[in-house]
Design a protein around this motif. Structure first.
Motif, PDB file in Angstrom:
ATOM      1  N   GLY A 191      40.797  49.078  39.198  1.00 44.72           N
ATOM      2  CA  GLY A 191      39.819  49.692  38.308  1.00 44.72           C
ATOM      3  C   GLY A 191      38.786  48.673  37.890  1.00 44.72           C
ATOM      4  N   MET A 192      38.038  49.036  36.848  1.00 43.13           N
ATOM      5  CA  MET A 192      37.027  48.151  36.300  1.00 43.13           C
ATOM      6  C   MET A 192      37.710  47.252  35.274  1.00 43.13           C
ATOM      7  N   GLY A 193      37.740  45.944  35.538  1.00 45.45           N
ATOM      8  CA  GLY A 193      38.424  45.043  34.623  1.00 45.45           C
ATOM      9  C   GLY A 193      38.297  43.596  35.049  1.00 45.45           C
ATOM     10  N   THR A 194      39.317  42.819  34.715  1.00 42.58           N
ATOM     11  CA  THR A 194      39.310  41.387  34.968  1.00 42.58           C
ATOM     12  C   THR A 194      40.470  41.024  35.885  1.00 42.58           C
ATOM     13  N   ALA A 195      40.151  40.294  36.948  1.00 42.86           N
ATOM     14  CA  ALA A 195      41.171  39.821  37.893  1.00 42.86           C
ATOM     15  C   ALA A 195      41.109  38.306  37.967  1.00 42.86           C
ATOM     16  N   GLY A 196      42.251  37.687  38.200  1.00 42.31           N
ATOM     17  CA  GLY A 196      42.297  36.239  38.343  1.00 42.31           C
ATOM     18  C   GLY A 196      43.569  35.820  39.033  1.00 42.31           C
ATOM     19  N   GLY A 197      43.564  34.610  39.522  1.00 42.58           N
ATOM     20  CA  GLY A 197      44.731  34.085  40.239  1.00 42.58           C
ATOM     21  C   GLY A 197      44.359  33.726  41.653  1.00 42.58           C
ATOM     22  N   PHE A 198      44.914  34.444  42.622  1.00 48.84           N
ATOM     23  CA  PHE A 198      44.631  34.257  44.040  1.00 48.84           C
ATOM     24  C   PHE A 198      44.941  32.843  44.523  1.00 48.84           C
ATOM     25  N   GLY A 199      46.009  32.254  44.003  1.00 48.98           N
ATOM     26  CA  GLY A 199      46.387  30.912  44.421  1.00 48.98           C
ATOM     27  C   GLY A 199      47.270  30.939  45.651  1.00 48.98           C
ATOM     28  N   GLY A 200      47.344  29.796  46.319  1.00 52.26           N
ATOM     29  CA  GLY A 200      48.220  29.674  47.475  1.00 52.26           C
ATOM     30  C   GLY A 200      47.784  28.570  48.407  1.00 52.26           C
ATOM     31  N   ASP A 201      48.513  28.434  49.497  1.00 52.83           N
ATOM     32  CA  ASP A 201      48.214  27.437  50.517  1.00 52.83           C
ATOM     33  C   ASP A 201      47.484  28.069  51.688  1.00 52.83           C
ATOM     34  N   MET A 202      46.870  27.220  52.508  1.00 55.20           N
ATOM     35  CA  MET A 202      46.080  27.688  53.633  1.00 55.20           C
ATOM     36  C   MET A 202      46.871  28.614  54.565  1.00 55.20           C
ATOM     37  N   LYS A 203      48.153  28.377  54.731  1.00 54.45           N
ATOM     38  CA  LYS A 203      48.942  29.155  55.690  1.00 54.45           C
ATOM     39  C   LYS A 203      49.596  30.392  55.081  1.00 54.45           C
ATOM     40  N   ASP A 204      49.430  30.608  53.784  1.00 57.74           N
ATOM     41  CA  ASP A 204      50.051  31.764  53.137  1.00 57.74           C
ATOM     42  C   ASP A 204      49.475  33.070  53.677  1.00 57.74           C
ATOM     43  N   LYS A 205      50.331  34.050  53.810  1.00 56.10           N
ATOM     44  CA  LYS A 205      49.921  35.368  54.295  1.00 56.10           C
ATOM     45  C   LYS A 205      49.798  36.368  53.137  1.00 56.10           C
ATOM     46  N   GLU A 206      50.122  35.914  51.927  1.00 60.08           N
ATOM     47  CA  GLU A 206      49.995  36.760  50.752  1.00 60.08           C
ATOM     48  C   GLU A 206      49.600  35.905  49.558  1.00 60.08           C
ATOM     49  N   THR A 207      49.025  36.567  48.578  1.00 61.27           N
ATOM     50  CA  THR A 207      48.708  35.917  47.318  1.00 61.27           C
ATOM     51  C   THR A 207      48.917  36.939  46.212  1.00 61.27           C
ATOM     52  N   PHE A 208      48.964  36.461  44.993  1.00 63.09           N
ATOM     53  CA  PHE A 208      49.172  37.325  43.848  1.00 63.09           C
ATOM     54  C   PHE A 208      48.027  37.122  42.867  1.00 63.09           C
ATOM     55  N   PHE A 209      47.696  38.185  42.145  1.00 66.60           N
ATOM     56  CA  PHE A 209      46.643  38.080  41.148  1.00 66.60           C
ATOM     57  C   PHE A 209      46.969  38.968  39.962  1.00 66.60           C
ATOM     58  N   SER A 210      46.401  38.616  38.831  1.00 69.74           N
ATOM     59  CA  SER A 210      46.571  39.444  37.638  1.00 69.74           C
ATOM     60  C   SER A 210      45.361  40.350  37.498  1.00 69.74           C
ATOM     61  N   PHE A 211      45.581  41.491  36.885  1.00 66.68           N
ATOM     62  CA  PHE A 211      44.488  42.426  36.620  1.00 66.68           C
ATOM     63  C   PHE A 211      44.755  43.088  35.280  1.00 66.68           C
ATOM     64  N   SER A 212      43.707  43.216  34.477  1.00 61.37           N
ATOM     65  CA  SER A 212      43.799  43.961  33.223  1.00 61.37           C
ATOM     66  C   SER A 212      42.468  44.646  32.961  1.00 61.37           C
ATOM     67  N   SER A 213      42.536  45.709  32.174  1.00 65.65           N
ATOM     68  CA  SER A 213      41.320  46.439  31.815  1.00 65.65           C
ATOM     69  C   SER A 213      41.537  47.081  30.452  1.00 65.65           C
ATOM     70  N   PHE A 214      40.590  47.906  30.026  1.00 67.21           N
ATOM     71  CA  PHE A 214      40.718  48.589  28.741  1.00 67.21           C
ATOM     72  C   PHE A 214      41.866  49.591  28.760  1.00 67.21           C
ATOM     73  N   THR A 215      42.232  50.088  29.944  1.00 66.99           N
ATOM     74  CA  THR A 215      43.304  51.086  30.031  1.00 66.99           C
ATOM     75  C   THR A 215      44.568  50.554  30.708  1.00 66.99           C
ATOM     76  N   ARG A 216      44.520  49.378  31.265  1.00 66.58           N
ATOM     77  CA  ARG A 216      45.681  48.795  31.944  1.00 66.58           C
ATOM     78  C   ARG A 216      45.994  47.423  31.350  1.00 66.58           C
ATOM     79  N   PRO A 217      47.189  47.267  30.796  1.00 68.38           N
ATOM     80  CA  PRO A 217      47.569  45.927  30.328  1.00 68.38           C
ATOM     81  C   PRO A 217      47.748  45.003  31.530  1.00 68.38           C
ATOM     82  N   ALA A 218      47.794  43.728  31.266  1.00 75.94           N
ATOM     83  CA  ALA A 218      47.907  42.740  32.344  1.00 75.94           C
ATOM     84  C   ALA A 218      49.086  43.070  33.255  1.00 75.94           C
ATOM     85  N   SER A 219      48.802  43.137  34.545  1.00 81.04           N
ATOM     86  CA  SER A 219      49.789  43.412  35.575  1.00 81.04           C
ATOM     87  C   SER A 219      49.555  42.438  36.721  1.00 81.04           C
ATOM     88  N   VAL A 220      50.577  42.234  37.522  1.00 78.57           N
ATOM     89  CA  VAL A 220      50.473  41.341  38.674  1.00 78.57           C
ATOM     90  C   VAL A 220      50.492  42.179  39.945  1.00 78.57           C
TER      91      VAL A 220
END
Length: 181
Positions: free
Chosen positions: A123-152
């Motif tokens: 949705g419309m909100g704030t995302a952050g994170g996206f950490g990892g190494d060059m060879k990683d095939k996945e990453t994780f990020f947080s997202f929150s908005s006015f209607t969604r509390p922080a989730s991973v």
């Protein structure tokens, strides 16, 4: 090894690299002078990527081949109308986070700076994170908005799938509400 030095709290850095495989381990200055922001984003071999404000108040991504004496940084992702707020490099992709009208927009690029589109956010909100190494095939990020509390969320760099990974239990359905700007 990337060594970043600053004087005071300003975003002005001097950047040195140290080849840990070398016998002398002598630092090599690649960005001297404490005049600009140089944030290390990652490297592929001797090609190092930096987020910088040099000539770009809203930030840009540059690359520098540190094995080439006298080489100058080349722009990979130029300054845009929106502020470039963060960069991660994984699995041959550049993941950028832009601040667009007070919300996060995640744009994807290949290592040469060619656009691969946008990452769909919940949705419309704030995302952050996206950490990892060059060879990683996945990453994780947080997202929150006015209607969604922080989730991973999990982002699969191979398939492009974005899936919830850790969400709080809610007493309401966020999809029942609309956020407009």
């Amino acid at each position: 090894f990337v060594l970043t030095s600053s004087v005071g709290t300003d975003d002005r850095y001097e950047v040195n690299v140290i080849d840990l495989q070398s016998k002398d381990k002598k630092p090599k200055t690649i960005f001297p002078g404490f005049t600009d922001n140089w944030s290390y984003a990652g490297n592929v071999g001797t090609k190092f990527y930096f987020l910088t404000n040099k000539g770009a108040p809203k930030m840009k991504l540059v690359a520098l081949d540190i094995a080439k004496p006298g080489a100058q940084p080349t722009t990979i992702i130029p300054e845009a109308e929106a502020t470039l707020d963060g960069v991660s490099i994984m699995n041959g992709k550049i993941i950028t986070q832009y601040l667009v009208d007070a919300k996060t927009e995640v744009r994807l690029y290949d290592l040469a700076g060619k656009s691969l589109g946008k990452l769909p956010l919940p949705g419309m909100g704030t995302a952050g994170g996206f950490g990892g190494d060059m060879k990683d095939k996945e990453t994780f990020f947080s997202f929150s908005s006015f209607t969604r509390p922080a989730s991973v969320y999990r982002y699969d760099l191979t398939t492009g799938a974005v899936t919830p990974w850790a969400e709080p239990k809610l007493t309401f359905n966020p999809d029942d509400y609309t956020v407009e700007q």
